[in-house]
Design an enzyme around this catalytic site. Structure first.
Site: not given
Ligand code: BGC
Length: 779
Positions: A380, A384-386, A393, A445, A658, A679
């Site tokens: 995504d 960041r911490d993701e 996405d 999703w 994003e 994003h």
């Molecule tokens: C992500 C997204 C993702 C979404 C889902 C976010 O934290 O960055 O791109 O699809 O959460 O709700």
């Protein structure tokens, strides 16, 4: 019995003299090894926070002439290997990211030129990586295991045809070195004072190193690598070195990117350089990292004091345009800082440009969003911490992604993880690899499981992806079917809905304007339709019949529940109309024409602005074009006030944001809890741009038949697009001079095309059916 014997045999011959039992076609790197090597781990005590990289080492003597040597390597963690001090291969962040328990990739390297006569040494560094480093949220370390480890097997063919194998085993040694800390989210600490000079060379004295622990893992999860590995690509030099109002020393590289910075420095032993990474500056022009959340994204480099030193990380990556440099000995000079990008080594596929520089910048931003987020899995965001493989996405952006790069291998690999992590009930987790342990099953999703395989077939014309993913596609549709209510509605479970759609006052968009179950019914229909298409291609007539009748029930239920007597939709939103029209939810004819009118009216109500989120955006302009609103599609595309695609461009973006308003008109930021500036999801407009501005369309799977039909509009005076389809390069170029339009088109051999040539007003198309070749038209 056989296995035990083999093991004993392998151990007892130590490393040499292995006869031809396990034939390896040395030049064929796709050959799968028979694993005789053993997993090895260090003997060090470790806790969860301080986990330096592990160094593994082995010396061997080679007395004979070698014809070929192939090294198969994988790790629990991330590895970098050297043979006689030379780096093995040019891939980074290997073995890549997969659902490790089920699928752990190994890489195969032709190391023939690296093995010499006499003493040789293998040196492998192993970092924490996704395997046991912090990833996802909460207690986020050790997702797949607590120990990092290495599996290494080199198969040598001598010039006389005999073979030998050298594998990781109890004879290897392990130690620590200069990589003191390594985390994907937080960065890397390298202390040159602790460097073990020449540790990967044969002569190094490793008597102080420890014996390794031989560990036993079931190797049934080991799989060959099918996608292009992560490699280094573009480099950037500082475009500006400056001091902020707060007094911070910053370097601007001019492009939001993913990778790291190579730093040169000369100083005293113990000098400590700290480099933080950021995507944007705040309103006042200061360094801004709040949107990275808990990710520290910091490189710490400690000098040995030994002349000019070069620092570069190994087991992390950063999403950044700016760096903040602290503790640098001396002045910050551009020659000492080089940013280098890292991403999956996909072949570039398309180019798109036109007479409007803002659209060119948008195309640039889309492609850079892809570069930054196609790092072995489609993430995504990269900063960041993701940095997770969010399924929604990925499906939203897939079609656009195919135009910019060849993503066939990249997604073939990732789809295998989608299927591997799919729940027994058919639900697809929200992120793949599934580190969030979610129930999954979110509309738009989880539909990644049908949308990407089908679109991949359309783009590359290869049925294999449909064969491979069919069970997974079916299981997801089965999940929705099993959760329909008495009214035939898939109105079940939690959904993200039209994520981050425009809604004044609604922060995270968690309560999107369009009813989530209304959306869910549309995607239920869409996935079912794609399953029917697939069943037809794979010649499964029973399934076709079964799912056609399901599709009818889904649409009937939708029309009963969500369509008013006068043809409006229950959610009177852009996304509701877009999905209804894109997925053919409404009966053909009047109902669709009316819905398109409502859609156009809604856009007008918002002063020609879109209000769509992740799910509506990819199809918005397609639907407008399909129903005769090309002008409106162009108006939306060229809109430059929020919310729009060009608003971020006008705000100086170099990647896709994003949120539509990541930076507000007054320069303040959106909620830092979720405000990535890289994003790709909204970059999904790229698909419409290629198909309509350049006019390059696939009329049959794999572009066996092509349509070239540019839409003239948006005051554009010329446009040019190229695309490398499976048959070769397509190119389409048009230009208006006065009231004359010229078109130059190239169609690859072994394909045919319908070329639509408009007049200079963009009307009265004339159609020409042609074979591969180059054509010129003028009207
Ligand atoms: C992500 C997204 C993702 C979404 C889902 C976010 O934290 O960055 O791109 O699809 O959460 O709700």
């Amino acid at each position: 019995m056989r296995t035990t014997l083999l093991k004993v045999f392998f151990l007892s011959i130590a490393i040499f003299g292995f006869a031809a039992v396990f034939a390896v076609k040395a030049q064929n790197i796709t050959t799968k090894p028979v694993w005789r090597a053993h997993w090895i781990e260090s003997n060090f005590e470790e806790d969860k926070t301080v986990r330096p990289a592990q160094y593994f080492r082995k010396v061997f003597t080679n007395k004979r002439k070698i014809k070929a040597a192939i090294a198969y390597i994988t790790a629990h963690g991330m590895y970098e290997a050297q043979l006689n001090g030379k780096r093995v291969g040019d891939a980074y962040l290997t073995p890549g990211w997969t659902s490790y328990k089920k699928r752990l990739q190994y890489q195969a390297y032709d190391v023939t030129p690296l093995v010499i006569k006499g003493e040789n040494s293998i040196g492998v560094t192993v970092g924490n990586g996704w395997y046991r480093g912090a990833i996802g949220w909460g207690d986020n370390t050790n997702r797949w295991g607590t120990k990092s480890g290495l599996l290494f097997q080199m198969e040598i063919t001598f010039s006389d045809g005999t073979k030998a194998t050298i594998g990781s085993d109890g004879t290897w040694k392990s130690g620590l070195g200069n990589i003191q800390y390594n985390e994907i989210y937080h960065g890397e600490t390298i202390d040159h004072r602790l460097a073990k000079k020449d540790w990967a060379l044969p002569g190094y004295d490793d008597s102080a190193w420890s014996a390794v622990k031989v560990a036993s893992y079931d190797n049934s999860n080991l799989v060959p690598t099918i996608n292009e590995p992560v490699k280094k690509h573009e480099t950037f030099k500082p475009v500006k070195i400056f001091t902020t109002p707060k007094g911070e020393k910053l370097i601007d590289f001019g492009q939001n990117m993913v990778g790291w910075v190579i730093v040169k420095a000369k100083g005293a032993a113990g000098d400590h350089i700290s480099i933080q990474h950021a995507e944007v500056l705040d309103k006042e022009g200061n360094f801004y990292t709040t949107n990275l959340r808990s990710a520290k994204a910091t490189a710490n480099y400690i000098l040995s004091g030994d002349g000019e030193e070069v620092f570069e990380p190994h087991f992390t990556f950063y999403g950044f345009r700016y760096i903040k440099v602290e503790g640098y000995p001396g002045e910050l000079l551009p020659e000492n800082f080089t940013a280098v990008t890292l991403y999956s080594d996909m072949a570039p596929a398309g180019t798109l440009s036109c007479s409007n520089p803002l659209l060119n910048q948008l195309q640039h931003n889309i492609a850079w969003g892809q570069r930054g987020n196609f790092l072995d899995v489609p993430t995504d965001c990269p900063q960041r911490d993701e940095r997770l493989g969010w399924t929604g996405d990925a499906q939203a952006f897939f079609r656009t992604a195919t135009f910019n790069f060849n993503v066939k291998n990249f997604f073939t690999k990732w789809l295998k993880d989608v299927a591997a992590d799919q729940r027994a009930d058919g639900a697809i987790p929200h992120v793949i690899p599934d580190v969030l342990n979610s129930d999954g099953g979110a509309t738009g999703w989880a539909d990644v499981s049908t949308i990407i395989p089908w679109q991949m077939y359309e783009v590359y014309g290869d049925k294999q992806v449909l064969i491979d993913q069919y069970a997974s596609m079916k299981a997801w549709v089965g999940y929705m079917e099993n959760h329909t209510n008495v009214n035939g509605l898939f109105a079940y479970g939690d959904h993200f809905g039209d994520w981050l759609s425009f809604k004044p006052g609604n922060d995270a968009g968690s309560d999107a304007i369009t009813d989530k179950y209304e959306i869910a019914q549309c995607f239920f229909a869409h996935s079912t339709q794609l399953l029917i298409n697939t069943a037809k291609v794979l010649n499964k007539p029973d399934d076709v019949t079964k799912y056609e009748s399901l599709l009818k029930r889904i649409k009937d239920a939708y029309n009963k529940e969500y369509v008013t007597g006068s043809g409006r939709l229950m959610s009177n939103t852009q996304t509701a109309y877009v999905l209804a029209l894109q997925f053919d939810m409404l009966p053909d004819g009047e109902a669709r024409i009316k819905a398109a009118q409502y859609l156009a009216g809604n856009i007008g109500k918002y002063n020609n602005h879109l209000t769509t989120g992740f799910l509506g955006t990819p199809y918005l302009c397609h639907v407008l074009s399909r129903f005769g609103y090309n002008d409106l599609a162009y108006t939306l595309l060229l809109q430059d006030t929020f919310p729009s695609w060009l608003y971020p461009v006008k705000m100086g973006a170099t990647t896709i944001w994003e949120r539509w308003d990541g930076i507000k008109p007054d320069g303040s930021f959106q909620n830092p809890e979720m405000n990535s500036f890289n994003h790709y999801a909204y970059g999904a407009i790229g698909d419409w741009m290629y198909q309509n501005i350049a006019g390059i369309q696939a009329a049959e799977p794999g572009y066996k038949k092509i349509v070239i039909k540019p839409i003239i509009g948006g005051k554009l005076t010329w446009a040019e697009g190229t695309y490398d389809c499976p048959f070769g390069k397509i190119s389409s170029k048009w230009k208006i001079t006065g009231n004359k339009l010229t078109m130059d088109v190239t169609i690859p051999q072994n394909t045919t095309a319908d070329i639509y040539v408009p007049d200079a007003a963009g009307k009265n198309y004339k159609m020409y059916t042609v074979k591969g070749g180059t054509y010129q038209y003028s009207r």
